[in-house]
Scaffold this motif. Structure first.
Motif, PDB file in Angstrom:
ATOM      1  N   ARG A 198       0.815  -1.223   0.000  1.00  0.00           N
ATOM      2  CA  ARG A 198       0.000   0.000   0.000  1.00  0.00           C
ATOM      3  C   ARG A 198       0.847   1.270   0.000  1.00  0.00           C
ATOM      4  O   ARG A 198       0.565   2.213   0.744  1.00  0.00           O
ATOM      5  N   THR A 199       1.824   1.313  -0.868  1.00  0.00           N
ATOM      6  CA  THR A 199       2.642   2.516  -1.001  1.00  0.00           C
ATOM      7  C   THR A 199       1.790   3.701  -1.429  1.00  0.00           C
ATOM      8  O   THR A 199       1.955   4.820  -0.920  1.00  0.00           O
ATOM      9  N   TYR A 200       0.876   3.483  -2.372  1.00  0.00           N
ATOM     10  CA  TYR A 200       0.016   4.573  -2.842  1.00  0.00           C
ATOM     11  C   TYR A 200      -0.813   5.140  -1.692  1.00  0.00           C
ATOM     12  O   TYR A 200      -0.954   6.361  -1.558  1.00  0.00           O
ATOM     13  N   CYS A 201      -1.376   4.266  -0.853  1.00  0.00           N
ATOM     14  CA  CYS A 201      -2.235   4.710   0.246  1.00  0.00           C
ATOM     15  C   CYS A 201      -1.483   5.585   1.242  1.00  0.00           C
ATOM     16  O   CYS A 201      -2.051   6.514   1.814  1.00  0.00           O
ATOM     17  N   ASN A 202      -0.214   5.261   1.465  1.00  0.00           N
ATOM     18  CA  ASN A 202       0.544   5.943   2.507  1.00  0.00           C
ATOM     19  C   ASN A 202       1.451   7.051   1.995  1.00  0.00           C
ATOM     20  O   ASN A 202       2.210   7.636   2.786  1.00  0.00           O
ATOM     21  N   THR A 203       1.391   7.336   0.702  1.00  0.00           N
ATOM     22  CA  THR A 203       2.209   8.430   0.170  1.00  0.00           C
ATOM     23  C   THR A 203       1.419   9.396  -0.701  1.00  0.00           C
ATOM     24  O   THR A 203       1.725  10.591  -0.728  1.00  0.00           O
ATOM     25  N   ILE A 204       0.407   8.917  -1.416  1.00  0.00           N
ATOM     26  CA  ILE A 204      -0.288   9.745  -2.397  1.00  0.00           C
ATOM     27  C   ILE A 204      -1.739  10.034  -2.014  1.00  0.00           C
ATOM     28  O   ILE A 204      -2.187  11.183  -2.105  1.00  0.00           O
TER      29      ILE A 204
END
Length: 501
Positions: A198-204
């Motif tokens: 969940r990189t997108y959830c926690n950065t974007i």
């Protein structure tokens, strides 16, 4: 049990949202339109305070389960992560404190950018960052055509046996730009989820950042019992949200989406999803303390949430005539003012509330709505009448819009809304060009706003249309049925502010 319940609920929400976007059945869709209205950002833009309070209350009690159950983009990331897990197990890493701090700076910066763009009404950024809308564009641009092809195949097959359960639908590219954006979004998010969860959830994702503030104070959360932990690191290696630091024995509640994967992987019963209980003087049994940066982060996110609330307030198919002669396809006229659907009030209201999720485009049965290519209205719906016209009895787009960009209206209300007015173009008109009688626009006008009058042009008396702009509602039927090619002799110019009679 937590993981099984989460998967069941997520599956139900995910299936319903896909049924809605694919337009499998309007009889079903009108009863499940609520699944779009429980999304956080649409509820915020629609000023649905009751739904916002429910979502915030759920987050304060259970943590960020919204991200792993309700949000379709979050569930899609879990699907990619599950596929990646089949290729390589135990692949996630939390990263150093420096990398975590960098990710936090990125997501706070993105949230600020998102809020600023909401305030100034800069649609290209807000439409790209909205998670629910990003998923809607993926389904409508990539998966909807595949479903329609399957539907047409079944319709052709069953027609051979005099069965007509399926009806053939027209396949056409509504927007090349939206298609490209959908492909890029799917590839980027798919690769990130495959590799890093969940990189997108926690950065974007701005919604994830806002909910992370509330999840910091959640009652229920995953907690680690250091007395039972054997430092095997399986929990951290299976945490797709990078929320677990097994060495420190902590679980970051702002990142955790309560998926239950870590609990399922722990062989020593060291992880539990339970109410927050603090034990003074004990650091091993679920004690929770705020780090030194909590105060500043809290102030920052509080300001961001308040600012967001203030911002809210503040075609290639060839047609054939009878199978004998090809008919030249119509071209879109150059309109000074875009036409927005009945219920949208004005182009300004559309721009301020629409996140370009494409749900209205998907729901339109008349092929009237399509994504805009205008940079300031990027991918937001606008109307054009080459393939159909806006039927007075149809209110589907207003029924499904979750953000308030197209407000719900009745069939009776729609007939009184003037979204535009017809304009006659003399040089394209068949009676003027060929001297032949036509009158198609006058015969088919549902508002009787067009009358044919005799006029002398170039020494010849011909009957040409005259438009009563007071009666015209801008439905586009005259433009659609005009036989002139490639440009209609009569077209609709949009009204900046819709008029109601």
């Amino acid at each position: 049990m937590l993981r099984k319940i989460r998967i069941l609920l997520a599956t139900i929400c995910f299936v319903l949202i896909n049924v809605l976007f694919l337009g499998i059945s309007w009889g079903v869709s009108q009863h499940i339109a609520w699944v779009a209205k429980i999304q956080f950002l649409p509820a915020l833009l629609a000023l649905d305070y009751a739904m916002l309070l429910i979502l915030i209350a759920v987050t304060l009690i259970f943590g960020r389960i919204y991200c792993s159950v309700i949000c379709p983009l979050g569930v899609m990331q879990d699907l990619f992560g599950w596929l990646g897990k089949k290729a390589k197990k135990n692949r996630y890493r939390r990263g150093s404190e420096t990398s975590v701090a960098t990710q936090n700076k990125v997501r706070y910066s993105v949230l600020v950018l998102f809020v600023v763009c909401l305030v100034i009404g800069f649609a290209p950024v807000t439409t790209l960052l909205a998670p629910y809308s990003a998923y809607g564009r993926i389904v409508n641009s990539l998966f909807r055509p595949l479903y329609d092809m399957l539907n047409n195949g079944l319709a052709a097959f069953e027609s051979q046996y005099d069965s007509y359960l399926f009806s053939e639908v027209e396949l056409w590219m509504r927007s090349v730009t939206t298609f490209v954006v959908a492909v890029l979004t799917l590839v980027v998010i798919g690769v990130l989820a495959w590799r890093n969860g969940r990189t997108y959830c926690n950065t974007i994702c701005p919604v994830g950042t806002i909910l992370s503030f509330f999840s910091r104070f959640s009652l229920m959360r995953v907690q680690m019992d250091k007395g039972k932990c054997k430092n095997c690191s399986l929990c951290e290696k299976n945490c797709k949200a990078s929320a677990i630091d097994y060495k420190a024995g902590t679980v970051d509640a702002t990142r955790c989406v309560a998926c239950g994967d870590c609990i399922d992987q722990c062989h020593f019963d060291a992880l539990h999803y339970r109410p927050l209980i603090t034990h003074k003087g004990t650091k091993d049994k679920g004690q929770w303390t705020m780090d030194k940066q909590d105060g500043s982060r809290r102030a920052f996110l509080t300001g961001a949430v308040l600012a967001t609330g203030a911002a809210v307030m503040a075609e290639t198919k060839i047609k054939v005539d009878g199978g004998l002669a090809e008919i030249e396809e119509k071209k879109i006229p150059q309109r000074e003012t875009p036409i927005t659907p009945p219920g949208s009030v004005s182009a300004y209201n559309m721009n301020r509330h629409c996140t370009a999720c494409q749900l209205c485009v998907s729901a339109c049965p008349n092929n009237v709505l399509r994504p805009s290519t205008d940079p300031m209205r990027f991918m937001q719906p606008e109307m054009s009448f080459e393939r159909g016209y806006c039927r007075p009895e149809c209110t589907r787009c207003s029924s499904v819009c979750p953000t308030g960009a197209i407000r719900a209206i009745s069939k009776e209300e729609k007939t009184a809304i003037h979204i535009g007015h017809a304009v006659w173009i003399e040089k394209n008109c068949i009676p003027v060009v060929n001297g032949d009688h036509c009158g198609a626009c006058a015969r088919h006008c549902p508002a009787t706003a067009i009358q044919m009058v005799e006029k002398e042009i170039n020494g010849k008396k011909v009957e040409v249309p005259v438009v009563d702009s007071v009666k015209c509602i801008g439905c586009g039927k005259c433009e659609h049925l005009c036989p002139a090619r490639p440009f209609s002799a009569i077209y609709v110019e949009g009204n900046k502010m819709h008029e109601v009679n």
